[in-house]
Every structure is written in C-alpha cells, then in structure tokens.
Design an enzyme around this catalytic site. Sequence first.
Site, mmCIF file in Angstrom:
data_model
loop_
_atom_site.group_PDB
_atom_site.id
_atom_site.type_symbol
_atom_site.label_atom_id
_atom_site.label_comp_id
_atom_site.label_asym_id
_atom_site.label_seq_id
_atom_site.Cartn_x
_atom_site.Cartn_y
_atom_site.Cartn_z
ATOM 1 N N ARG A 37 0.834 -1.211 0.000
ATOM 2 C CA ARG A 37 0.000 0.000 0.000
ATOM 3 C C ARG A 37 0.866 1.257 0.000
ATOM 4 O O ARG A 37 0.595 2.207 -0.731
ATOM 5 C CB ARG A 37 -0.956 0.008 1.195
ATOM 6 C CG ARG A 37 -2.058 -1.019 1.086
ATOM 7 C CD ARG A 37 -2.946 -1.015 2.306
ATOM 8 N NE ARG A 37 -2.136 -1.280 3.492
ATOM 9 C CZ ARG A 37 -2.515 -1.072 4.737
ATOM 10 N NH1 ARG A 37 -3.704 -0.585 4.999
ATOM 11 N NH2 ARG A 37 -1.724 -1.353 5.748
ATOM 12 N N ASN A 55 -6.259 -2.799 2.098
ATOM 13 C CA ASN A 55 -6.181 -4.243 2.289
ATOM 14 C C ASN A 55 -7.585 -4.800 2.435
ATOM 15 O O ASN A 55 -8.432 -4.195 3.093
ATOM 16 C CB ASN A 55 -5.390 -4.583 3.554
ATOM 17 C CG ASN A 55 -3.900 -4.433 3.381
ATOM 18 O OD1 ASN A 55 -3.394 -4.330 2.272
ATOM 19 N ND2 ASN A 55 -3.185 -4.413 4.488
#
Length: 109
Positions: A37, A55
Amino acid sequence: MSPHYIGTMADAADHDAGQDVRLRARVEGVVQAVGFRYWTVRKAEELSLTGTVRNEDDGTVAVVVEGPQSVVLEFRRWLGSDDAPGRVDHVEESVSPATGEFSSFDVVY
C-alpha cells in the site's frame, strides 16, 4: 454493469488516450504486510493520480485510481511488474470513465 463501462486497460486503448479513466484493480498474491500500500501511494503520487488503496480481508489489495488513460496504463503496468513490492500473482481489473471524486491518493483503513 454501467453503460459507461469501458472494460480492461487493453480495451481502453480503443478510446481517447487523453480521456480520464477509473481503474479498479484487485491485486492477488503476497501483497499484504510487505509495504504494498505504501509503495502504491508513492507510485500514484509520482504519476499525479488520485484514488485509494486498501487491504481486503481475503488477503488481496483493492486499488481505485483515476487519471489520464495513458498514465493510468503506466500505473497498471507497474502494479503487475516486479517493481511492485511483494509478489503479484494476478490483477483483476475494470476500467470506466473517471468520476473525479478523489482529490488525492490515500490508504483506506
């Protein structure tokens, strides 16, 4: 399916390359707990794209990104490349016209 649905990034090549598009991607592989990320945000910011990354409970990472089609294509190529952190096994994607809802690129928790 939206009447404005374009398809995949490959399908988008048939449209105006300067058109702003929205890429929704579900990234599968070893993509959690590896900085995926963080690096996705950095890459999107480097390319001046907007959107989100988060996520998912199933171990995938969901990405929504908007910007000029040619730049989004570059970002999409990066998502599936060895340059992305972790190990990307598969990227499921869909492309549609951009909505303009984002002003930055952020991690969603």
